[in-house]
Design an enzyme around this catalytic site. Structure first.
Site, PDB file in Angstrom:
ATOM      1  N   LYS A  79      56.429  30.031  11.718  1.00  0.00           N
ATOM      2  CA  LYS A  79      55.879  31.175  12.447  1.00  0.00           C
ATOM      3  C   LYS A  79      54.356  31.056  12.440  1.00  0.00           C
ATOM      4  O   LYS A  79      53.760  30.686  11.431  1.00  0.00           O
ATOM      5  CB  LYS A  79      56.336  32.460  11.749  1.00  0.00           C
ATOM      6  CG  LYS A  79      55.925  33.747  12.446  1.00  0.00           C
ATOM      7  CD  LYS A  79      56.558  34.953  11.730  1.00  0.00           C
ATOM      8  CE  LYS A  79      56.192  36.285  12.371  1.00  0.00           C
ATOM      9  NZ  LYS A  79      56.828  37.430  11.681  1.00  0.00           N
ATOM     10  N   SER A 154      59.516  40.572  14.472  1.00  0.00           N
ATOM     11  CA  SER A 154      58.449  39.818  15.070  1.00  0.00           C
ATOM     12  C   SER A 154      58.626  38.311  15.008  1.00  0.00           C
ATOM     13  O   SER A 154      57.957  37.582  15.743  1.00  0.00           O
ATOM     14  CB  SER A 154      57.127  40.196  14.386  1.00  0.00           C
ATOM     15  OG  SER A 154      57.174  39.851  13.007  1.00  0.00           O
ATOM     16  N   SER A 178      61.517  41.797  10.139  1.00  0.00           N
ATOM     17  CA  SER A 178      61.196  40.737  11.103  1.00  0.00           C
ATOM     18  C   SER A 178      61.834  39.372  10.895  1.00  0.00           C
ATOM     19  O   SER A 178      61.698  38.500  11.747  1.00  0.00           O
ATOM     20  CB  SER A 178      59.689  40.543  11.189  1.00  0.00           C
ATOM     21  OG  SER A 178      59.149  41.557  11.998  1.00  0.00           O
TER      22      SER A 178
HETATM   23  N1  GLN Z   1      59.408  45.823  13.596  1.00  0.00           N
HETATM   24  C1  GLN Z   1      58.684  46.262  12.440  1.00  0.00           C
HETATM   25  C2  GLN Z   1      57.260  46.560  12.828  1.00  0.00           C
HETATM   26  O1  GLN Z   1      56.978  46.507  13.964  1.00  0.00           O
HETATM   27  C3  GLN Z   1      58.730  45.205  11.371  1.00  0.00           C
HETATM   28  C4  GLN Z   1      57.840  44.075  11.624  1.00  0.00           C
HETATM   29  C5  GLN Z   1      57.887  43.025  10.566  1.00  0.00           C
HETATM   30  O2  GLN Z   1      58.798  42.988   9.742  1.00  0.00           O
HETATM   31  N2  GLN Z   1      56.875  42.183  10.570  1.00  0.00           N
HETATM   32  O3  GLN Z   1      56.423  46.871  12.032  1.00  0.00           O
END
Ligand code: GLN
Length: 485
Positions: A79, A154, A178
């Protein structure tokens, strides 16, 4: 059998016996990327030359028989918030579009010394804020099962590369879901490790009390192999913990779960859960029971407060972490400003996308004097209650069984104008981060031809039981073997 069909475990065996070479394997993956990534758009950067060099080095190691690990010669993807020396690391943001880190994240350093081959850096929601990878400043990634849908986020790029066979293993990061949510949307296995079990040195920070790097793979067996390499104490990360860890790759070899107590929080299976997903989960429950596990009801009554608490705590920490991007040190700078305040303002306005700005504003508000007690402090108290709820539940069971997401992958564009409904896709995952616990998502069915995931939540530092349970499930099911057309 095509090289792309092999799991990381199988490929590792063939590399060791020299039946195949890393150059062949890496070449097959690079061809695949070339052929398909125009549609999937999972990579922000592909590194064909570097990958072939690393493959050649791995082949030499394999020939000499020295310093071989199960990942020697295996093509992986990272990532794009994991710092890679000399290779751009953008965090999905225009703010860091040309940023070339002068150092490596520890996880990458560990993978490199294990002999893994880096194929490239994957797309993501900007600064890991999002649930669909549509918040990337560059382009959205598509779901390999249905390219009109999102791959989740994400870590959407890292999930899509596994599902589309554009890498054998990948790393994502999980602050509120995420890794697990995109794993569920893309029909792969993803592990969010215990807070402190994997070094975050070189991980670009979003919310430091929640962020954790973790593996994404085709199955639990492959997940264990890469977790072996990345887990453990790192003196460069003061939040990383020194603990006695088993060899995870061994634990998944002959997984037995007879007598395992699995907690079933009834309120996770009520209103709001897609009926098709619930059906898959009930079947998964029956399968786990047939393997000898025993389900016990547990209560996690604070779950309803997890999302609101998360959306105070995560933005608060983000507003502080992202203060460093002001145009003066590194990252984007708008030139030609009359003073430094104008330069800060214009650089931040131009460098950050809509969602990041929304989070910074929310966080700054929640932390400001007069509101701190009402929002931030209150959220921290709720966080303690959630943690205590889990502690109580774990007096009765070894792992907890829940859905990963309330519904399967949604359409691209469907939720972009409705942040709250986007936030709701993490309803089952965020509490795990608030409590610092490990969680794994594994494929458990295909309602309406889209993947569904089950989540297993473990006690702190007990990834072994999560991996073992998922691996046992995967010995008698084949959802993890299904691949998109
Ligand atoms: N979807 C969640 C957010 O927008 C989690 C994101 C993540 O785990 N990086 O904060």
């Amino acid at each position: 059998m095509s090289l792309l069909e092999l799991t990381a475990y199988e490929a590792g065996e063939k590399l060791k016996s020299r039946e195949i070479s890393s150059k062949e394997l890496t070449g097959a993956y690079l061809d695949r990327i070339e052929q398909i990534d125009g549609t999937i758009r999972a990579y922000l950067k592909v590194l064909p030359e570097k990958a072939m060099e690393m493959a050649e080095a791995a082949d030499k190691k394999l020939a000499s028989g020295e310093n071989i690990t199960p990942l020697t010669g295996i093509p992986i993807a990272l990532k794009d918030l994991i710092c890679t020396k000399g290779i751009t690391t953008t965090c999905g943001s225009a703010m860091l579009a040309g940023f070339v880190p002068p150092y490596n994240a520890t996880v990458y350093e560990n993978l490199e010394s294990a002999g893994a081959v880096l194929l490239g850096k994957t797309n993501m929601d900007e600064f890991a804020m999002g649930s669909s990878t549509e918040n990337s400043a560059f382009f959205p990634t598509t779901n390999p099962w249905d390219t009109t849908r999102v791959p989740g986020g994400s870590s959407g790029g890292s999930a899509a590369v596994i599902a589309a066979k554009e890498a054998l293993l990948s790393l994502g990061s999980d602050t509120g879901g995420s890794i697990r949510q995109p794993a569920a949307f893309c029909g792969i296995t993803g592990l969010k490790p215990t807070y402190g079990s994997v070094s975050r040195y070189g991980l670009i920070a979003f919310a430091s009390s929640l962020d954790q790097i973790g593996p994404m793979a085709r199955d639990a067996k492959d997940t264990a192999l890469i977790f072996d390499i990345i887990s453990g104490h790192d003196p460069k990360d003061s939040t990383s913990v020194s603990y006695e860890k088993p060899v995870y790759g061994e634990i998944v070899k002959n997984p037995q779960i007879k007598g395992l107590k699995i907690g079933y929080p009834v309120n996770f299976f009520g209103e709001g859960l897609d009926p098709g997903i619930n059906e898959c989960l009930q079947n998964a429950k029956a399968t786990l029971e047939s393997l000898g596990a025993e389900f016990v009801e547990v209560e996690l009554s604070t779950i309803g407060y997890a999302l609101p608490a998360y959306y105070i705590i995560a933005p608060s920490e983000a507003s502080s972490n992202l203060a460093r991007y002001d145009g003066s040190r590194y990252g984007l700078r708008v030139e030609g400003c009359s003073d430094i305040v104008e330069m800060y303002k214009k650089s931040r306005r131009k460098g950050f996308g809509k969602e990041v700005i929304r989070r910074i504003m929310t966080g700054t508000y929640a932390l400001s004097s007069g509101y701190y007690d009402a929002y931030y402090l209150k959220a921290q108290k709720v966080r303690t209650l959630i943690k205590q709820d889990f502690e109580k539940a774990f007096e009765k069971c070894d792992v907890i069984f829940t859905p990963t997401t309330p519904a399967p992958a949604f359409k691209i564009g469907e939720k972009t104008d409705d942040p709250i409904s986007m936030y709701l896709s993490d309803i089952y995952t965020v509490s795990v981060n608030l409590a610092g616990l490990p969680g794994i998502s594994a494929p458990c069915g295909f309602p309406d031809n889209l993947p569904a995931g089950m989540q297993l939540i473990g006690k702190a530092f007990d990834e072994a039981t999560l991996l073992k349970t998922a691996a046992a499930y995967q010995t008698v099911t084949d959802f993890h073997k299904k691949m998109p057309k």
